[in-house]
Each structure stands twice: as C-alpha cells, then as structure tokens.
Write an enzyme that holds these catalytic residues in place. Structure first.
Site: not given
Lengths: 371, 390
Positions: B126, B245
């Site tokens: 990420q 998330e």
C-alpha cells in the site's frame, strides 16, 4: 442475531418517553417532584399503572402485560434519560418478581394484582447493617409462635420502604435456612426510619420486634431466588444507567457547542472533544453488555457471570461519564440547578447498588481459571 | 432482540469450523498461535488453500470469487478463521486493493488483477503514507506527470508494509498540484514494483522486525492503463478503501488466545504461597480484560447485525479505538507473565521457553496498532465529529 427492538417494543418506548416528557420536561419540574416528601409523582405512577408499565413483567392473570426483560430495559432506559425518580424496580419489579417466584397462587394473586394496579407498593428488605453484596448472612430471625411467625431484626438500607405497603423480608428460620416473608408495613412492632439518598431517592431502615409475618417460601433455594431477583433488578438498572449516560453525554455535547470561551465555542478544543469521544466509547461498551445481559434473561438464562460483567462495565462507565460531564461543564456542573450533577449522583448510586463495581470485579476474579 | 445464532447460522459456523480445523497445515497454524513470524511462502500457500475453496475473498463481488453471504456469515468466517489460528488472507490484497479494483476498475483491469490478487499470485503493498503525509494523508506529494500513455512518478512512500515481498503497489499520487482542495488532484495508480526507478529500503522496527519499508520512486514510468478510476478522482477510491480498512478491525480471537495463554502460563509460575493464577491482583486484571473483550465482541456483533444496509457504521471507529488498546493491554499482560525472561531477546538462546522472549517483541511490535489504520487520535476525532456532531 438481531439487536433491533420489535415494533411493539418501539411503540412501548415511544409511549414511555411521552409519559416522562409530560412530567419531566425540565430539571425544575423534576426537582420540584423529587424534593417532595414522597419524592416521586403519584400522577405519573397512576398513568404508569393504567398503561401497563407497572405490570410489564407480570402474568396477565394478575393484570400484568406478560412482557419480559427487554421491555423492562426499554422502559428503564427511558427513565434513566430523564432521571425519573419513581421506584419502578425497587417498589414493583424486584419484590413482585420475588413474590411471583416464591409465593403460592393465592398469595401471588393477592399481592401482585394491587402492585400492578398501582394501588399498593412493595419493598424488598434484605440488606442488613454492615452487609455487603452478595448479602448471604441474614441475621433477622423468624420464630414460629403458635400458628404465626414473628420477625425480629434490623434491615438497612431498604429502598422504597418509606412508602411501601407490603414488605418482602428475608429472615433466618430456627432450622438455619433463609426464608422469605410478607409483612404488612403497618404492622405493630415495626418501626420505619425514613431516609433520603444523595440521588434523591427514598428508603427506610426497618426495625422488626416480633412482627407477624406470612411465609412465602422457606426453601433452600431462597438464596438462588434472591440472586435471580437481583440479576433481573441490576440488569434493569444497567439499562437505566445507559439511558442516563446517553442523556448526560448529549447534554455535555450540546454544552460544548453552545458555550463560548476565549471567543470560540468549547467544541473547538480537541482536549474536550476527544474526551467526549471517550465518553461515547464508555457508553456504547456498557450498552453492549447491558443488551447481552438483557437478551440472556429474555432467553430464560440467569447467568451471574454475564450479569457481573455488565455491572462492571456499566459501573466503570457510569463513574467516568458522570465525572467527565460535570468536569466539562465547569462551574455550572457542580450546581443542583443544572442536570449534570443529578446525573452524576444517580450514576454514582447505581454503580454502588446491587453490588459495587469492586464487588462484581471481585466475584469475576474469583471465577478466573484456565480455559 | 435475539442474540443467539439461528439454526442456519450455527450450521454455517460449524461448516467453517470444521473446514478451518484442517485446511491449513498444523505447523503454520502453530506458528500463528505462538505469535511467531510467518515466511512469505507460508502466507502465500495458506491463502491459496483458502482461495481454492472459495474462502479467501468472501467480501468481494460473487463474479470475482466472493460469496453471497450475510454480514453475520462473514463475521462467522472471520471468527472461525482466527479461532483456528489460520493466517488471515493478506489484507492489502483482499480487504484493500481488491474491493477498490472491483468497484472502480475497468473490465480489463478486473480480469487482469482480481483473480491473481485473490490467489496471492500478486502480492500487493500500500503506497499511501509519505514522510509528510501520515494522519493528514491528503497532503501527499508524490507526483505523477502524464507523458503520452505513461505517468512519470517521482516521490517517496513510507511505512510500506511488506514492500520487500510485494510484486505491485497501489499508490496515491498527485496528478494535479493546482487543484483548489488538496483532496482533489490525487489519483490511484497501480505500480509494478519491478519497474526501473523503484527502490525499497527496509525500516527496522522497535522490536527488530523488518516488515515496513521506505519506497523511493524516481522517474518511474507507469502505463496510463494502470490508473484506477478517473484522473484526479483517487480520493474517492482512498475513502472507499479506508472505510473497509477501519471496518475490518476485529481480532477478538487473537485477544482471547492471548488471555488463555496468559492464564495457562500463570498457572505454572510460582507467586506468594501458590502460583500467579491464584494471585488476586492478576485475577482481577484478567477479569477486567475478559470483560472488555466481551463488551467489544458484542459491540462488533452490533455493527455486524446493523450493517445489512451496506453503509459503514461509525461505531467501527470505536472498535478500532478500543480494540487496538485491548490488543496492547493483552500483549503487556503476557510481558508481565513472562517476568524476567521477557527481557531475553532471542528465543532459543537460553533454557527459557520460546514464548517468554517473544512477549517483549509482541508487546513492542503492537505499539503500531494504535497508530496505523487511523491512529487513536484520528478515531477520536471521527467519533467526535461524525457521531457526536462536535
């Protein structure tokens, strides 16, 4: 898995909310009622009886609604929001539940029906001076005298005993077992010393001197019965605390938005908004275990561990939320003219009723073992 | 209100439980249970086993290998997976970039990336945080300039977990530095980690772990077809991803396992006249932690049961805020149970049991949990603003 209330339960909540709004729309109204001798509203009580609120958990044959713990929690959460001082749990639900579990059918009809109708009130006289939760050393004596039983001893504190007509009393039999007895509150030989509490409730110390009593149950399982009654009552009070915490959090949030200092609203200070977030966390975690404890009772499961976990979580949250609300209000928070202090008093009292937070932690700690 | 599982839900749970009890090799699950580090190969092979059974990406659209499950069933999947100490599918693939590609990607991008992402044939990292853009993510500066059919990317990403394992990075890059708001002018790009100009430098963490990295991007040429969504609309992808998330923070079985481990170890450790498990202070600490764990679990169930609408529930901020603290509290508990042996850094170098030296690493390593995925301070701000209206 479903946390939602049914349409009937939602309707109950709306009705109860309206009832309280009619009587306790402002802290002045509520303080005017709680400062009377009785300390609560007789007109609200009559309406509560008419709409079935007093009879929620009792069988329809006694005029009750045949509802359950979920409905009681719904109603008590609403009571908590407005700090309603009426002794629903102390004068009706708890003693009524003990009667309905312990007494014979004739006694149940005679004692529960007038409670549900709002004509009489009861109180559970169990704690004695110096006793701490879980009270299992009762010293009040029950002696057989001819065809009657006479009680001698002292009970304190007894919530709602100031205005009770009927007392449910625990006492030690000559065989050493604990029994439950019904006593007419106007009996000869019974003294009542009325007290007020810091959270503006009422109760009495009761002194029994050979007071005639009617046996309800003299069985080994009286201790279990009392435990069950306490678990139902303390779960209802957990819901009341959640209602009170929600209300005082909202009060605090509104104050942070409205109150200006240094030329800006208090809500611009992160030190305050983050603490409000912590209050929210505390309320929601307490709410979760209250919901779980309530749902367990609704499923017919009396689980002392779960009940103690809810008490521990609610007790910790109550103190934190109540104290923070007062602190974040500043000076106005420590006056009796403003609601925040009343919420702190009530939350402080709840966190020390039916066992303190430490008592329940001690109980849970005693049960810790390897899985 | 009914908190018990229905018969169908119980049957579903039992099916998951029996699958997870044998699916992944025992030696891998033993390592997870002990809190030991897994190799790249172990993580890949275990996700591939799950994927072969359609159980690696249940939250994805059915067309791309997802399962048409209710939120409760998804919760039971996570719960049973963790209970069996099966490694979680790689979060960057399954919870973060996969759903973004499925939501915002073109048909071609979906074909190219989704099957390989589910099967962990591609390992994603990420590329969000930068040295000057942490909690304030929208301040990111990595620049992507369009030149014909390529973007030329220059900048630096940091805290990039597993960049040293990764085949690809999904990154937020600034494509319009003159946009009126900093959230505008950001795009969501997929970058091949083998591209010339990509340099990975490991950052050693406080416990000695090498799991995060700095990633330097110097004139990296990225084909324009690797843009997800529209140019300058990357913030919409980022918000979608961050919602997933935060919603994904539910590790109660890990907490339960640590508490059980602490109690088991305490029963063997002398204390006073008996053992540590007899100690009133220790027992009270356990009782408090178990109560908080239960309150969080029920709160998580409230989120699950209330999420039929598909909208993210703001209470998930609470789960992250308190859940991460509880994680840290349990790692601290184990550290205290291990006592003096917790200071030994290398498991196996003395006669101390392996778990004891590991407790300090786990404790130190877990300080990250109140920082990543929206720090506790960010979560408090979210609660204050979006729930309390402050």
């Amino acid at each position: 898995m479903d946390f939602d209330l049914s349409p009937e339960q939602l309707a109950l909540r709306a009705t109860v909310r309206d009832l309280f709004a009619d009587h306790y729309d402002s802290i002045e109204q509520r303080n005017a009622v709680s400062s009377t001798d009785l300390g609560w509203s007789e007109s609200l009580w009559r309406q509560a009886a008419t709409m079935g609120l007093l009879g929620l958990p009792f069988d329809e044959e006694y005029g009750g609604m045949g509802a359950g713990p979920v409905e009681i929690s719904v109603a008590m959460e609403e009571a908590g929001r407005v700090l309603a001082p009426e002794p629903f749990v102390e004068a009706v639900y708890l003693p009524g539940m003990l009667i309905s579990r312990a007494a014979n059918p004739e006694q149940r009809k005679r004692m529960i029906a007038p409670l549900v109708a709002g004509d009489t009130r009861a109180a559970f006289a169990h704690d004695e001076p110096g006793s701490r939760w879980p009270t299992n050393r009762v010293q009040t004596q029950a002696k057989q005298d001819g065809d009657q039983v006479l009680l001698t001893g002292r009970k304190r504190p007894v919530a709602a005993a100031d205005s009770a007509d009927l007392l449910i009393v625990s006492a030690l039999t000559t065989e050493g077992t604990t029994g439950l007895y019904a006593v007419d509150a106007g009996s000869a030989g019974l003294q009542r010393h009325v007290y007020r509490t810091h959270d503006e409730r009422r109760g009495a110390e009761l002194v029994f001197d050979q007071v005639p009593a009617e046996p309800l149950a003299e069985r080994a399982e009286v201790t279990a019965l009392v435990t069950e009654g306490y678990i139902c009552a303390q779960t209802a009070q957990c819901a009341e605390a959640v209602g009170a915490m929600r209300a005082v959090l909202q009060l605090t949030v509104d104050y942070l938005k409205a109150r200006q200092q240094f030329g800006v609203p208090l809500s611009t200070f992160q030190a305050l908004t983050h603490r409000a977030a912590d209050m929210y966390e505390a309320v929601e975690l307490a709410n979760s275990l209250t919901l779980q404890a309530t749902a367990a009772l609704a499923d017919g499961i009396v689980d002392p561990v779960l009940a103690s976990r809810a008490k521990l979580q609610v007790g910790r949250a109550s103190v934190f939320v109540g104290e923070q609300a007062v602190q974040m209000h500043g000076g106005i928070g420590i006056t009796r003219e403003y609601p925040a202090s009343h919420f702190l008093s009530r939350l402080t009292a709840i966190s020390r009723t039916f066992g303190s937070t430490d008592d329940h932690l001690r109980h849970l700690a005693s049960l810790v073992g390897t899985d | 209100m009914r908190l018990q599982l229905t018969d169908e839900q119980e049957a579903f749970r039992d099916r998951m439980r029996s699958f997870f009890s044998i699916a992944v090799p025992q030696e891998i699950r033993d390592k997870v249970a002990a809190g030991a580090e897994l190799s790249r190969e172990e993580i890949v092979s275990s996700q591939q086993i799950l994927n072969a059974h359609g159980l690696a990406v249940p939250q994805w659209p059915v067309a791309w290998g997802g399962q048409d499950w209710t939120p409760v069933e998804r919760h039971l999947w996570t719960d049973e997976l963790q209970r069996s100490a099966t490694p979680m599918p790689l979060v960057f693939n399954t919870s973060l970039v996969g759903p973004v590609i499925a939501e915002f990607g073109t048909e071609e991008q979906k074909q190219r990336f989704l099957p390989a992402t589910a099967n962990l044939d591609i390992w994603w990292c990420q590329g969000f945080s930068e040295p000057e853009a942490g909690s304030d993510l929208a301040s990111l500066r990595t620049r992507a300039v369009r030149e014909d059919d390529h973007y030329i990317v220059n900048g630096q990403k940091t805290w990039t977990t597993y960049a040293h394992y990764a085949d690809w990075m999904f990154a937020l890059v600034r494509t319009d530095p003159d946009a009126p708001r900093k959230q505008q002018g950001i795009s969501f790009l997929l970058i091949d980690m083998t591209s010339p100009g990509v340099t990975v430098r490991p950052i050693e963490l406080l416990d000695g772990a090498k799991e995060v990295n700095e990633v330097f991007l110097d004139d990296v040429r990225v084909p324009a077809e690797n843009l997800i969504g529209e140019d300058n609309q990357g913030w919409a992808c980022a918000k979608f991803l961050l919602g997933n998330e935060r919603g994904g923070f539910a590790m109660s079985q890990v907490v339960r396992r640590r508490l059980a481990q602490a109690k088991q170890a305490a029963a063997e450790i002398p204390c006073g006249g008996g053992n540590l498990l007899d100690d009133q202070l220790f027992r009270a600490r356990i009782a408090e932690l178990e109560t908080t764990a239960q309150a969080l679990e029920v709160t998580g169930l409230r989120v699950v049961a209330g999420s039929q609408s598909g909208r993210p529930n703001p209470i998930s901020s609470l789960l992250k805020l308190r859940g991460s603290q509880l994680h840290q509290d349990t790692t601290q508990l184990l550290l205290d149970v291990a006592g003096p042996d917790a200071r030994l850094f290398e498991p196996g170098s003395t006669s101390a049991p392996d778990w004891a030296p590991r407790t300090a690493r786990t404790y130190l390593n877990n300080r990250k949990s109140t920082i990543y995925g929206g720090s506790s301070e960010v979560q408090r701000s979210i609660i204050a603003s979006s729930i309390l209206g402050l």
